[in-house]
Design a protein around this motif. Structure first.
Motif, PDB file in Angstrom:
ATOM      1  N   PRO A  62      22.939   2.864 -49.334  1.00 23.69           N
ATOM      2  CA  PRO A  62      23.450   3.722 -48.255  1.00 23.69           C
ATOM      3  C   PRO A  62      22.517   3.776 -47.048  1.00 23.69           C
ATOM      4  N   ASN A  63      21.206   3.710 -47.301  1.00 26.15           N
ATOM      5  CA  ASN A  63      20.246   3.737 -46.199  1.00 26.15           C
ATOM      6  C   ASN A  63      20.324   2.453 -45.374  1.00 26.15           C
ATOM      7  N   TYR A  64      20.542   1.332 -46.060  1.00 26.60           N
ATOM      8  CA  TYR A  64      20.733   0.054 -45.371  1.00 26.60           C
ATOM      9  C   TYR A  64      21.925   0.127 -44.425  1.00 26.60           C
ATOM     10  N   VAL A  65      23.058   0.579 -44.936  1.00 25.67           N
ATOM     11  CA  VAL A  65      24.257   0.676 -44.111  1.00 25.67           C
ATOM     12  C   VAL A  65      24.025   1.612 -42.929  1.00 25.67           C
ATOM     13  N   ALA A  66      23.410   2.759 -43.195  1.00 26.11           N
ATOM     14  CA  ALA A  66      23.186   3.744 -42.134  1.00 26.11           C
ATOM     15  C   ALA A  66      22.277   3.185 -41.045  1.00 26.11           C
ATOM     16  N   GLU A  67      21.269   2.424 -41.442  1.00 27.28           N
ATOM     17  CA  GLU A  67      20.359   1.854 -40.445  1.00 27.28           C
ATOM     18  C   GLU A  67      21.072   0.827 -39.572  1.00 27.28           C
ATOM     19  N   VAL A  68      21.873  -0.030 -40.179  1.00 23.62           N
ATOM     20  CA  VAL A  68      22.604  -1.021 -39.387  1.00 23.62           C
ATOM     21  C   VAL A  68      23.550  -0.328 -38.412  1.00 23.62           C
ATOM     22  N   LEU A  69      24.255   0.685 -38.866  1.00 23.26           N
ATOM     23  CA  LEU A  69      25.205   1.386 -37.988  1.00 23.26           C
ATOM     24  C   LEU A  69      24.472   2.108 -36.856  1.00 23.26           C
ATOM     25  N   ARG A  70      23.316   2.648 -37.156  1.00 19.49           N
ATOM     26  CA  ARG A  70      22.522   3.310 -36.115  1.00 19.49           C
ATOM     27  C   ARG A  70      22.066   2.307 -35.059  1.00 19.49           C
ATOM     28  N   LEU A  71      21.587   1.142 -35.521  1.00 22.65           N
ATOM     29  CA  LEU A  71      21.128   0.118 -34.585  1.00 22.65           C
ATOM     30  C   LEU A  71      22.296  -0.517 -33.838  1.00 22.65           C
ATOM     31  N   TYR A  75      22.053  -0.651 -29.761  1.00 15.83           N
ATOM     32  CA  TYR A  75      21.992  -1.936 -29.068  1.00 15.83           C
ATOM     33  C   TYR A  75      23.318  -2.361 -28.462  1.00 15.83           C
ATOM     34  N   LYS A  76      24.313  -1.491 -28.455  1.00 17.05           N
ATOM     35  CA  LYS A  76      25.663  -1.894 -28.072  1.00 17.05           C
ATOM     36  C   LYS A  76      25.773  -2.444 -26.658  1.00 17.05           C
ATOM     37  N   ASP A  77      24.842  -2.071 -25.789  1.00 18.15           N
ATOM     38  CA  ASP A  77      24.882  -2.577 -24.416  1.00 18.15           C
ATOM     39  C   ASP A  77      24.101  -3.878 -24.244  1.00 18.15           C
ATOM     40  N   ARG A  78      23.450  -4.341 -25.314  1.00 17.61           N
ATOM     41  CA  ARG A  78      22.632  -5.548 -25.225  1.00 17.61           C
ATOM     42  C   ARG A  78      23.134  -6.686 -26.112  1.00 17.61           C
ATOM     43  N   ILE A  79      23.687  -6.323 -27.273  1.00 16.62           N
ATOM     44  CA  ILE A  79      24.173  -7.324 -28.224  1.00 16.62           C
ATOM     45  C   ILE A  79      25.097  -6.624 -29.208  1.00 16.62           C
ATOM     46  N   GLU A  80      26.080  -7.341 -29.698  1.00 12.09           N
ATOM     47  CA  GLU A  80      26.957  -6.775 -30.721  1.00 12.09           C
ATOM     48  C   GLU A  80      26.314  -6.977 -32.093  1.00 12.09           C
ATOM     49  N   VAL A  81      26.100  -5.872 -32.786  1.00 11.66           N
ATOM     50  CA  VAL A  81      25.525  -5.902 -34.131  1.00 11.66           C
ATOM     51  C   VAL A  81      26.646  -5.672 -35.138  1.00 11.66           C
ATOM     52  N   LEU A  82      26.770  -6.577 -36.100  1.00 15.11           N
ATOM     53  CA  LEU A  82      27.806  -6.480 -37.114  1.00 15.11           C
ATOM     54  C   LEU A  82      27.197  -6.048 -38.448  1.00 15.11           C
ATOM     55  N   LEU A  83      27.930  -5.207 -39.165  1.00  9.00           N
ATOM     56  CA  LEU A  83      27.513  -4.761 -40.492  1.00  9.00           C
ATOM     57  C   LEU A  83      28.073  -5.709 -41.545  1.00  9.00           C
ATOM     58  N   GLY A  84      27.186  -6.400 -42.210  1.00  9.37           N
ATOM     59  CA  GLY A  84      27.582  -7.285 -43.285  1.00  9.37           C
ATOM     60  C   GLY A  84      26.720  -7.072 -44.511  1.00  9.37           C
ATOM     61  N   VAL A  85      27.008  -7.835 -45.548  1.00 10.07           N
ATOM     62  CA  VAL A  85      26.179  -7.859 -46.744  1.00 10.07           C
ATOM     63  C   VAL A  85      26.413  -9.202 -47.417  1.00 10.07           C
ATOM     64  N   GLU A  86      25.376  -9.761 -48.030  1.00  7.17           N
ATOM     65  CA  GLU A  86      25.563 -10.947 -48.857  1.00  7.17           C
ATOM     66  C   GLU A  86      25.709 -10.480 -50.293  1.00  7.17           C
ATOM     67  N   SER A  87      26.885 -10.659 -50.820  1.00  4.10           N
ATOM     68  CA  SER A  87      27.213 -10.153 -52.144  1.00  4.10           C
ATOM     69  C   SER A  87      27.097 -11.243 -53.195  1.00  4.10           C
ATOM     70  N   ASP A  88      26.515 -10.903 -54.322  1.00  3.27           N
ATOM     71  CA  ASP A  88      26.620 -11.781 -55.485  1.00  3.27           C
ATOM     72  C   ASP A  88      28.065 -11.797 -55.957  1.00  3.27           C
ATOM     73  N   PHE A  89      28.423 -12.880 -56.652  1.00  5.46           N
ATOM     74  CA  PHE A  89      29.750 -12.952 -57.261  1.00  5.46           C
ATOM     75  C   PHE A  89      29.602 -13.151 -58.756  1.00  5.46           C
ATOM     76  N   TYR A  90      30.021 -12.130 -59.493  1.00  8.99           N
ATOM     77  CA  TYR A  90      30.093 -12.201 -60.944  1.00  8.99           C
ATOM     78  C   TYR A  90      31.538 -11.891 -61.332  1.00  8.99           C
ATOM     79  N   ILE A  91      32.175 -12.812 -62.026  1.00  5.79           N
ATOM     80  CA  ILE A  91      33.591 -12.651 -62.358  1.00  5.79           C
ATOM     81  C   ILE A  91      33.855 -11.338 -63.070  1.00  5.79           C
ATOM     82  N   ASP A  92      32.991 -10.990 -64.025  1.00  7.90           N
ATOM     83  CA  ASP A  92      33.250  -9.813 -64.848  1.00  7.90           C
ATOM     84  C   ASP A  92      32.856  -8.503 -64.168  1.00  7.90           C
TER      85      ASP A  92
END
Length: 270
Positions: A62-71, A75-92
């Motif tokens: 949650p802190n990761y997400v909050a920090e990205v959204l805050r930044l 920075y909205k007037d200088r660059i577009e910052v997108l919130l993403g994540v690299e997710s592992d994929f486990y079928i189960d």
């Protein structure tokens, strides 16, 4: 429009510097869009932070997400910052991961197969003492997982889809899995996803990018979209080889690549 959807930072334990440092590096590299996509926690593990050198703690998410959204706002007037994540994929565990991401306003989620049969794809030892048939079985199973990740409905981007060659370049020469690769690419196209051209392969034994030109040519044939990701673990690698990748995609025959905003595909002419 210049963009990079795949960057990490200090929370994952094997990258350096802060999210802000990657955003500043993106501005310095002339990017219009920067995606922050650190490694997801191991949501299914009983411990909060089982592997500090690989992924962030579950409680830190949650802190990761909050920090990205805050930044993003700062920075909205200088660059577009997108919130993403690299997710592992486990079928189960796919439903557990789906529910973990659901509360947050991700612009995109990168689905990456980092392990097969409980072993890292980057583990050189997995190839020892395997005959040709066993090696082919490993490769076919890897692409089965990639296909199933494309069909899961959870991801917008599939990460480094031939990264098993990273510390075993001979992986690229294992013949017999062509149909499995094609089925994975067909699934990407059918589900309106994108594969990334990931320039971090240059930092591994294989050199070059993920995926190979041969895979990219097949992706074009089946109508699969592509995006760009440096997979930067250092701010200096943000946007690394962007122009070279764009030039190569044009040579292969692509006319566009894409990024994602609020999980909607944004096409950018090449």
């Amino acid at each position: 429009m210049k963009f990079d959807l795949h960057t990490h930072h200090i929370r994952c334990g094997h990258a350096s510097d802060s999210i802000r440092d990657y955003i500043e590096a993106a501005i310095g590299a002339g990017l219009d869009v920067i995606g922050i996509s650190d490694h997801s926690p191991y949501f299914a593990h009983e411990h909060d932070h089982p592997q500090p050198g690989i992924a962030m703690a579950r409680s830190e998410f949650p802190n990761y997400v909050a920090e990205v959204l805050r930044l993003k706002e700062q920075y909205k007037d200088r660059i577009e910052v997108l919130l993403g994540v690299e997710s592992d994929f486990y079928i189960d565990q796919i439903e557990l991961y789906r529910s973990a991401y659901a509360p947050y306003p991700f612009d995109y989620i990168i689905g990456s197969v980092h392990q097969t049969r409980g072993v890292s794809i980057f583990n050189r030892n997995r190839w020892k003492d395997k005959d040709e048939a066993q090696q082919l079985d490993e490769k076919k199973y890897y692409y089965e997982l990639i296909r199933r990740s494309a069909e899961s409905g959870l991801f917008q981007v599939l990460g480094h889809i031939d990264a098993m060659k990273g510390y075993y370049p001979g992986f690229a020469d294992i013949a017999g899995a062509e149909a499995d690769i094609d089925e994975a690419l067909k699934a990407v196209a059918a589900n309106d996803l994108s594969i990334e051209i990931n320039t971090s392969g240059k930092t591994k034994d294989c050199g070059g990018w993920y995926p190979s030109d041969a895979v990219l040519e097949r992706a074009l044939h089946f109508g699969a979209d592509v995006t760009f990701g440096s997979d930067a673990h250092l701010p200096a690698r943000v946007g690394d080889e962007w122009e070279a990748v764009r030039s190569r995609l044009r040579e292969i025959g692509f006319t566009r690549w894409v990024f994602f905003r609020q999980k909607e595909k944004i096409a950018v002419p090449l």
